[in-house]
Design an enzyme around this catalytic site. Structure first.
Site, PDB file in Angstrom:
ATOM      1  N   ASP A  56       2.060  -2.068  -4.472  1.00 11.91           N
ATOM      2  CA  ASP A  56       0.488  -1.625  -4.516  1.00 11.91           C
ATOM      3  C   ASP A  56      -0.038  -2.207  -5.598  1.00 11.91           C
ATOM      4  O   ASP A  56       0.265  -2.905  -6.416  1.00 11.91           O
ATOM      5  CB  ASP A  56       0.690  -0.129  -4.558  1.00 11.91           C
ATOM      6  CG  ASP A  56      -0.445   0.706  -3.815  1.00 11.91           C
ATOM      7  OD1 ASP A  56      -1.614   0.454  -4.240  1.00 11.91           O
ATOM      8  OD2 ASP A  56      -0.275   1.467  -3.079  1.00 11.91           O
ATOM      9  N   GLY A 112       0.977  -1.555  -0.058  1.00 15.23           N
ATOM     10  CA  GLY A 112       0.004  -0.105   0.035  1.00 15.23           C
ATOM     11  C   GLY A 112       0.833   1.159   0.202  1.00 15.23           C
ATOM     12  O   GLY A 112       0.596   2.132   0.484  1.00 15.23           O
ATOM     13  N   ASP A 141      -1.741  -7.531  -5.107  1.00 16.47           N
ATOM     14  CA  ASP A 141      -2.919  -7.365  -4.366  1.00 16.47           C
ATOM     15  C   ASP A 141      -2.607  -8.206  -3.389  1.00 16.47           C
ATOM     16  O   ASP A 141      -2.511  -9.398  -3.172  1.00 16.47           O
ATOM     17  CB  ASP A 141      -4.247  -8.103  -5.345  1.00 16.47           C
ATOM     18  CG  ASP A 141      -5.436  -7.960  -4.602  1.00 16.47           C
ATOM     19  OD1 ASP A 141      -5.245  -7.778  -3.301  1.00 16.47           O
ATOM     20  OD2 ASP A 141      -6.499  -8.233  -5.163  1.00 16.47           O
ATOM     21  N   TYR A 150     -14.901  -0.223   9.452  1.00 17.44           N
ATOM     22  CA  TYR A 150     -13.627   0.261   9.242  1.00 17.44           C
ATOM     23  C   TYR A 150     -12.867  -0.034  10.699  1.00 17.44           C
ATOM     24  O   TYR A 150     -12.101  -0.727  11.008  1.00 17.44           O
ATOM     25  CB  TYR A 150     -13.324   1.568   8.629  1.00 17.44           C
ATOM     26  CG  TYR A 150     -11.986   2.138   8.858  1.00 17.44           C
ATOM     27  CD1 TYR A 150     -10.834   1.407   8.211  1.00 17.44           C
ATOM     28  CD2 TYR A 150     -11.829   3.278   9.760  1.00 17.44           C
ATOM     29  CE1 TYR A 150      -9.643   2.065   8.413  1.00 17.44           C
ATOM     30  CE2 TYR A 150     -10.571   3.716   9.916  1.00 17.44           C
ATOM     31  CZ  TYR A 150      -9.332   3.058   9.206  1.00 17.44           C
ATOM     32  OH  TYR A 150      -8.047   3.749   9.052  1.00 17.44           O
TER      33      TYR A 150
HETATM   34  P1  NAD Z   1      -4.534   5.480   1.318  1.00 16.38           P
HETATM   35  O1  NAD Z   1      -5.968   4.785   0.995  1.00 16.38           O
HETATM   36  O2  NAD Z   1      -4.145   6.595   1.105  1.00 16.38           O
HETATM   37  O3  NAD Z   1      -3.620   4.141   0.938  1.00 16.38           O
HETATM   38  C1  NAD Z   1      -3.944   2.825   0.797  1.00 16.38           C
HETATM   39  C2  NAD Z   1      -3.084   2.251  -0.223  1.00 16.38           C
HETATM   40  O4  NAD Z   1      -3.388   0.782  -0.367  1.00 16.38           O
HETATM   41  C3  NAD Z   1      -3.454   2.710  -1.729  1.00 16.38           C
HETATM   42  O5  NAD Z   1      -2.156   3.067  -2.269  1.00 16.38           O
HETATM   43  C4  NAD Z   1      -3.907   1.455  -2.356  1.00 16.38           C
HETATM   44  O6  NAD Z   1      -3.807   1.395  -3.835  1.00 16.38           O
HETATM   45  C5  NAD Z   1      -3.465   0.582  -1.707  1.00 16.38           C
HETATM   46  N1  NAD Z   1      -4.447  -0.677  -1.744  1.00 16.38           N
HETATM   47  C6  NAD Z   1      -5.555  -0.714  -1.710  1.00 16.38           C
HETATM   48  N2  NAD Z   1      -6.060  -2.006  -1.857  1.00 16.38           N
HETATM   49  C7  NAD Z   1      -4.875  -2.758  -1.893  1.00 16.38           C
HETATM   50  C8  NAD Z   1      -4.756  -4.289  -2.076  1.00 16.38           C
HETATM   51  N3  NAD Z   1      -5.614  -5.173  -2.267  1.00 16.38           N
HETATM   52  N4  NAD Z   1      -3.279  -4.803  -2.249  1.00 16.38           N
HETATM   53  C9  NAD Z   1      -2.293  -3.732  -2.499  1.00 16.38           C
HETATM   54  N5  NAD Z   1      -2.487  -2.532  -2.174  1.00 16.38           N
HETATM   55  C10 NAD Z   1      -3.836  -2.064  -2.025  1.00 16.38           C
HETATM   56  O7  NAD Z   1      -4.376   4.984   3.239  1.00 16.38           O
HETATM   57  P2  NAD Z   1      -3.621   5.889   4.122  1.00 16.38           P
HETATM   58  O8  NAD Z   1      -4.126   6.897   4.514  1.00 16.38           O
HETATM   59  O9  NAD Z   1      -2.259   5.649   3.641  1.00 16.38           O
HETATM   60  O10 NAD Z   1      -3.642   4.479   5.164  1.00 16.38           O
HETATM   61  C11 NAD Z   1      -2.949   3.551   5.318  1.00 16.38           C
HETATM   62  C12 NAD Z   1      -2.761   2.500   6.591  1.00 16.38           C
HETATM   63  O11 NAD Z   1      -2.984   3.603   7.678  1.00 16.38           O
HETATM   64  C13 NAD Z   1      -4.549   2.174   6.481  1.00 16.38           C
HETATM   65  O12 NAD Z   1      -4.413   0.882   7.328  1.00 16.38           O
HETATM   66  C14 NAD Z   1      -5.382   2.909   7.395  1.00 16.38           C
HETATM   67  O13 NAD Z   1      -6.288   2.490   8.019  1.00 16.38           O
HETATM   68  C15 NAD Z   1      -4.401   3.562   8.203  1.00 16.38           C
HETATM   69  N6  NAD Z   1      -4.785   4.703   8.761  1.00 16.38           N
HETATM   70  C16 NAD Z   1      -4.634   6.011   8.408  1.00 16.38           C
HETATM   71  C17 NAD Z   1      -4.967   7.219   8.678  1.00 16.38           C
HETATM   72  C18 NAD Z   1      -5.094   8.441   7.961  1.00 16.38           C
HETATM   73  O14 NAD Z   1      -5.544   9.520   8.445  1.00 16.38           O
HETATM   74  N7  NAD Z   1      -4.358   8.524   6.860  1.00 16.38           N
HETATM   75  C19 NAD Z   1      -5.450   7.233  10.096  1.00 16.38           C
HETATM   76  C20 NAD Z   1      -5.484   6.019  10.767  1.00 16.38           C
HETATM   77  C21 NAD Z   1      -5.043   4.940  10.315  1.00 16.38           C
HETATM   78  C1  AKB Z   2     -10.445   7.865   8.598  1.00 18.57           C
HETATM   79  O1  AKB Z   2     -10.683   9.052   8.745  1.00 18.57           O
HETATM   80  O2  AKB Z   2     -10.981   7.132   8.311  1.00 18.57           O
HETATM   81  C2  AKB Z   2      -8.847   7.845   8.890  1.00 18.57           C
HETATM   82  C3  AKB Z   2      -8.696   7.241  10.294  1.00 18.57           C
HETATM   83  C4  AKB Z   2      -8.719   8.232  11.217  1.00 18.57           C
HETATM   84  O3  AKB Z   2      -8.525   6.212  10.513  1.00 18.57           O
HETATM   85  N1  AKB Z   2      -8.207   9.193   8.934  1.00 18.57           N
END
Ligand code: NAD
Ligand code: AKB
Length: 320
Positions: free
Chosen positions: A39, A13, A55, A145
């Site tokens: 990714d 990812g 994937d 989620y």
């Molecule tokens: P994002 O959606 O920006 O990135 C996720 C990436 O995963 C994307 O590039 C997507 O193409 C890839 N992806 C999706 N399905 C896939 C698959 N089947 N196989 C391989 N790759 C795949 O998300 P993010 O904000 O970078 O978040 C990353 C992690 O951090 C997640 O687990 C999310 O729950 C967690 N998180 C993020 C936040 C935030 O504010 N961004 C907050 C809390 C937790």
């Molecule tokens: C979302 O809003 O889903 C994320 C998170 C707090 O996990 N930024």
């Protein structure tokens, strides 16, 4: 930080909001030749690294990538976030859980030695105390989620206790950075607002004016991740995921801080389905365990965060 230059990293990812910045930072620590990025599709932001199309639901392909590159540590970031997850609950559950099992099983079978998997403040729900929410409290998440993150935390603990898997995680709040766009969360407004402010000096917010949520600058989030992953093993006392706090603000407070830099900036409010999600989450987080166990300390407060976002987006002409 304890860096072993023999470690070989895989980020799953890697093209997402966190992955792009995590890759840059891991490149600096290990050298880009030791950081493999995976990714669903390639991204120009990852051009310094070897890219593997993956994937994460394909366990065999994941295994082959791990063997091909002799991977030791996996950062597993692929998931559907809160808002996107509600559009397709069963798919969100499948992706968020299956991907985690595939990674944890590689560690259980000793193909890799360490796993990073992020949780979220979404593990909390409407019955959780909302102010200064502690590590251990009532957790009844109301989004698919949040349910997947809560279940994931329990499985991480289980794999640690049952199979000795060195898995580490953080319950990130909403993350705010200028280098990449957010991917379908409830906290995304706090990134979009900067782009719209620079483009039009206005913003229509999908959350109400007084919706306080925990947030963190992306630089703090990446530093927390790297500090946790490179802490001595005896300091990691929680294997589900640690609360980590940065700052908390409402859209109204964020807009007022932006207006100090962009006179005349105005915000309007049109709450949508994401309001109910935000209303079920904490307003602020107590992270005393992260501070006591491995020394977490945030850097960004609201004035510093706003200044940093506007300066970088403006100077690099990045407003979308
Ligand atoms: P994002 O959606 O920006 O990135 C996720 C990436 O995963 C994307 O590039 C997507 O193409 C890839 N992806 C999706 N399905 C896939 C698959 N089947 N196989 C391989 N790759 C795949 O998300 P993010 O904000 O970078 O978040 C990353 C992690 O951090 C997640 O687990 C999310 O729950 C967690 N998180 C993020 C936040 C935030 O504010 N961004 C907050 C809390 C937790
Ligand atoms: C979302 O809003 O889903 C994320 C998170 C707090 O996990 N930024």
């Amino acid at each position: 930080m304890l860096i072993n230059k023999n470690d070989k990293i895989l980020i799953i990812g890697a093209g997402g909001q966190i992955g792009v910045e995590l890759t840059e930072n891991l490149n600096r620590l290990y050298g880009s030749e030791n950081v493999i990025v995976a990714d669903l599709k390639p991204s120009s932001a990852l051009s310094a690294n070897t890219f593997e199309q993956l994937d994460v639901m394909d366990a065999q392909k994941l295994f082959e990538i791990v063997k091909k590159h002799t991977i030791s540590h996996i950062y597993h970031l692929a998931a559907l976030l809160s808002a996107t997850g509600e559009q397709n609950p069963m798919f969100a559950w499948k992706l968020n859980m299956e991907g985690l099992f595939h990674v944890l099983d590689l560690a259980k079978e000793k193909h890799i030695s360490r796993v990073y998997w992020p949780s979220s403040i979404a593990v909390f729900g409407p019955t959780t105390p909302r102010v200064n929410t502690p590590q251990y409290t009532v957790m009844e998440p109301s989004t698919v989620y949040g349910i997947s993150k809560q279940a994931g935390e329990r499985w991480c603990e289980y794999y640690f206790h049952k199979y000795g898997v060195d898995v580490r995680g953080l319950r990130y709040p909403g993350l705010i950075g200028w280098k990449s766009a957010p991917g379908g969360g409830t906290t995304d407004y706090a990134v979009h607002i900067f782009h719209e402010a620079l483009k039009t000096n206005t913003y229509e917010c999908f959350l109400g004016a007084e919706t306080a949520l925990p947030m963190m600058h992306m630089e703090d989030a990446i530093r927390a991740t790297l500090e946790l992953m490179h802490a001595p093993i005896e300091k990691i006392k929680i294997r589900g995921s640690y609360n980590v706090s940065g700052l908390s603000f409402t859209p109204n407070e964020l807009a007022a801080e932006i207006a100090k830099h962009l006179p005349g900036f105005s915000i309007s409010y049109k709450p949508d389905f994401r309001q109910a999600i935000a209303d079920s989450w904490p307003q602020s987080i107590n992270d005393e365990e992260a501070r006591a166990h491995w020394g977490w300390q945030e850097y960004y407060n609201l004035p510093k965060l706003v200044e940093n976002m506007l300066t970088n987006l403006k100077s690099k002409n990045l407003a979308l």
